[in-house]
Design a protein around this motif. Structure first.
Motif, PDB file in Angstrom:
ATOM      1  N   ARG A   1       0.825  -1.217   0.000  1.00 29.39           N
ATOM      2  CA  ARG A   1       0.000   0.000   0.000  1.00 29.39           C
ATOM      3  C   ARG A   1       0.857   1.263   0.000  1.00 29.39           C
ATOM      4  O   ARG A   1       0.580   2.203  -0.736  1.00 29.39           O
ATOM      5  N   SER A   2       1.895   1.309   0.812  1.00 30.04           N
ATOM      6  CA  SER A   2       2.729   2.512   0.881  1.00 30.04           C
ATOM      7  C   SER A   2       3.431   2.771  -0.451  1.00 30.04           C
ATOM      8  O   SER A   2       3.556   3.917  -0.879  1.00 30.04           O
ATOM      9  N   ALA A   3       3.861   1.714  -1.128  1.00 35.60           N
ATOM     10  CA  ALA A   3       4.499   1.879  -2.436  1.00 35.60           C
ATOM     11  C   ALA A   3       3.488   2.380  -3.461  1.00 35.60           C
ATOM     12  O   ALA A   3       3.805   3.225  -4.304  1.00 35.60           O
ATOM     13  N   PHE A   4       2.261   1.871  -3.386  1.00 35.71           N
ATOM     14  CA  PHE A   4       1.199   2.316  -4.282  1.00 35.71           C
ATOM     15  C   PHE A   4       0.923   3.809  -4.084  1.00 35.71           C
ATOM     16  O   PHE A   4       0.860   4.577  -5.041  1.00 35.71           O
ATOM     17  N   VAL A   5       0.800   4.221  -2.822  1.00 37.20           N
ATOM     18  CA  VAL A   5       0.535   5.627  -2.517  1.00 37.20           C
ATOM     19  C   VAL A   5       1.681   6.497  -3.014  1.00 37.20           C
ATOM     20  O   VAL A   5       1.454   7.548  -3.616  1.00 37.20           O
ATOM     21  N   GLU A   6       2.897   6.092  -2.797  1.00 41.07           N
ATOM     22  CA  GLU A   6       4.052   6.864  -3.261  1.00 41.07           C
ATOM     23  C   GLU A   6       4.060   6.990  -4.783  1.00 41.07           C
ATOM     24  O   GLU A   6       4.391   8.041  -5.326  1.00 41.07           O
TER      25      GLU A   6
ATOM     26  N   GLN B   1       3.822  10.554  -6.874  1.00 39.87           N
ATOM     27  CA  GLN B   1       4.817  10.946  -7.878  1.00 39.87           C
ATOM     28  C   GLN B   1       4.175  11.335  -9.205  1.00 39.87           C
ATOM     29  O   GLN B   1       4.701  12.142  -9.937  1.00 39.87           O
ATOM     30  N   GLY B   2       3.010  10.746  -9.518  1.00 34.18           N
ATOM     31  CA  GLY B   2       2.372  10.992 -10.805  1.00 34.18           C
ATOM     32  C   GLY B   2       1.358  12.118 -10.816  1.00 34.18           C
ATOM     33  O   GLY B   2       0.901  12.537 -11.878  1.00 34.18           O
ATOM     34  N   ILE B   3       0.988  12.616  -9.646  1.00 38.46           N
ATOM     35  CA  ILE B   3      -0.033  13.658  -9.562  1.00 38.46           C
ATOM     36  C   ILE B   3       0.528  14.828  -8.758  1.00 38.46           C
ATOM     37  O   ILE B   3       0.825  14.684  -7.569  1.00 38.46           O
ATOM     38  N   PRO B   4       0.656  15.985  -9.392  1.00 37.74           N
ATOM     39  CA  PRO B   4       1.168  17.130  -8.640  1.00 37.74           C
ATOM     40  C   PRO B   4       0.163  17.573  -7.573  1.00 37.74           C
ATOM     41  O   PRO B   4      -1.044  17.550  -7.825  1.00 37.74           O
TER      42      PRO B   4
END
Length: 94
Positions: A3-8, A12-15
Protein backbone atom coordinates in the motif's frame (compact mmCIF):
# COMPACT_ATOMS: atom_id res chain seq x y z
CA UNK A 1 2.59 -3.84 -4.47
CA UNK A 2 2.46 -2.74 -0.85
CA UNK A 3 0.00 0.00 0.00
CA UNK A 4 2.73 2.51 0.88
CA UNK A 5 4.50 1.88 -2.44
CA UNK A 6 1.20 2.32 -4.28
CA UNK A 7 0.54 5.63 -2.52
CA UNK A 8 4.05 6.86 -3.26
CA UNK A 9 3.64 5.97 -6.94
CA UNK A 10 0.39 7.93 -7.08
CA UNK A 11 1.97 10.93 -5.35
CA UNK A 12 4.82 10.95 -7.88
CA UNK A 13 2.37 10.99 -10.81
CA UNK A 14 -0.03 13.66 -9.56
CA UNK A 15 1.17 17.13 -8.64
CA UNK A 16 -0.29 18.38 -5.35
CA UNK A 17 -2.86 21.15 -5.39
CA UNK A 18 -2.04 23.52 -2.57
CA UNK A 19 -4.56 25.62 -0.71
CA UNK A 20 -3.98 29.25 -1.60
CA UNK A 21 -5.70 32.53 -0.67
CA UNK A 22 -8.25 32.21 -3.48
CA UNK A 23 -9.22 28.67 -2.39
CA UNK A 24 -9.45 29.83 1.24
CA UNK A 25 -11.78 32.69 0.29
CA UNK A 26 -14.00 30.36 -1.74
CA UNK A 27 -13.97 27.88 1.14
CA UNK A 28 -15.08 30.54 3.63
CA UNK A 29 -17.96 31.66 1.39
CA UNK A 30 -19.13 28.13 0.54
CA UNK A 31 -18.80 26.97 4.16
CA UNK A 32 -20.93 29.87 5.41
CA UNK A 33 -23.62 29.11 2.82
CA UNK A 34 -23.65 25.40 3.56
CA UNK A 35 -23.82 25.98 7.33
CA UNK A 36 -26.70 28.41 6.87
CA UNK A 37 -28.63 25.79 4.87
CA UNK A 38 -27.63 22.94 7.21
CA UNK A 39 -26.12 21.15 4.22
CA UNK A 40 -22.63 20.28 5.47
CA UNK A 41 -20.15 17.77 4.08
CA UNK A 42 -16.81 16.52 5.41
CA UNK A 43 -14.14 19.12 6.12
CA UNK A 44 -11.55 17.61 3.78
CA UNK A 45 -14.07 17.16 0.97
CA UNK A 46 -15.02 20.82 1.22
CA UNK A 47 -11.37 21.91 1.00
CA UNK A 48 -10.78 19.62 -1.99
CA UNK A 49 -13.86 20.94 -3.76
CA UNK A 50 -13.06 24.59 -3.09
CA UNK A 51 -9.48 24.12 -4.27
CA UNK A 52 -10.83 22.66 -7.53
CA UNK A 53 -13.20 25.63 -7.94
CA UNK A 54 -10.34 28.08 -7.35
CA UNK A 55 -8.34 26.52 -10.19
CA UNK A 56 -11.24 25.93 -12.59
CA UNK A 57 -10.73 22.18 -12.34
CA UNK A 58 -13.24 19.38 -12.84
CA UNK A 59 -13.31 17.03 -9.85
CA UNK A 60 -13.39 13.33 -10.75
CA UNK A 61 -14.89 11.34 -7.87
CA UNK A 62 -16.85 8.32 -6.79
CA UNK A 63 -18.40 10.46 -4.03
CA UNK A 64 -21.11 12.25 -5.97
CA UNK A 65 -23.34 12.48 -2.88
CA UNK A 66 -21.11 15.00 -1.12
CA UNK A 67 -19.25 16.79 -3.90
CA UNK A 68 -22.39 17.66 -5.89
CA UNK A 69 -23.57 19.66 -2.87
CA UNK A 70 -20.74 22.19 -3.31
CA UNK A 71 -22.13 25.15 -5.30
CA UNK A 72 -20.05 26.02 -8.36
CA UNK A 73 -18.07 22.77 -8.40
CA UNK A 74 -17.98 20.84 -11.67
CA UNK A 75 -17.98 17.13 -10.82
CA UNK A 76 -17.36 14.06 -13.01
CA UNK A 77 -18.88 10.80 -11.80
CA UNK A 78 -16.30 8.00 -11.66
CA UNK A 79 -18.45 5.70 -9.54
CA UNK A 80 -19.42 3.38 -12.40
CA UNK A 81 -17.30 1.56 -14.95
CA UNK A 82 -14.10 2.80 -13.39
CA UNK A 83 -11.01 1.15 -14.84
CA UNK A 84 -8.28 0.21 -12.43
CA UNK A 85 -5.81 3.06 -12.10
CA UNK A 86 -2.22 1.95 -12.42
CA UNK A 87 0.44 4.46 -11.33
CA UNK A 88 2.44 5.74 -14.29
CA UNK A 89 -0.09 4.54 -16.88
CA UNK A 90 -2.86 6.66 -18.40
CA UNK A 91 -6.46 5.87 -17.48
CA UNK A 92 -8.65 4.24 -20.12
CA UNK A 93 -11.42 6.74 -19.35
CA UNK A 94 -12.48 8.92 -22.25
Amino acid sequence: MRRSAFVEAIIQGIPPVEVDVQAARIHAEVLAGMKKKGNMIGTQDLWIGCSAIARGMVLATCNMKDFTRIPGLVVEDWSTNVNQVVPGKPSKRQ
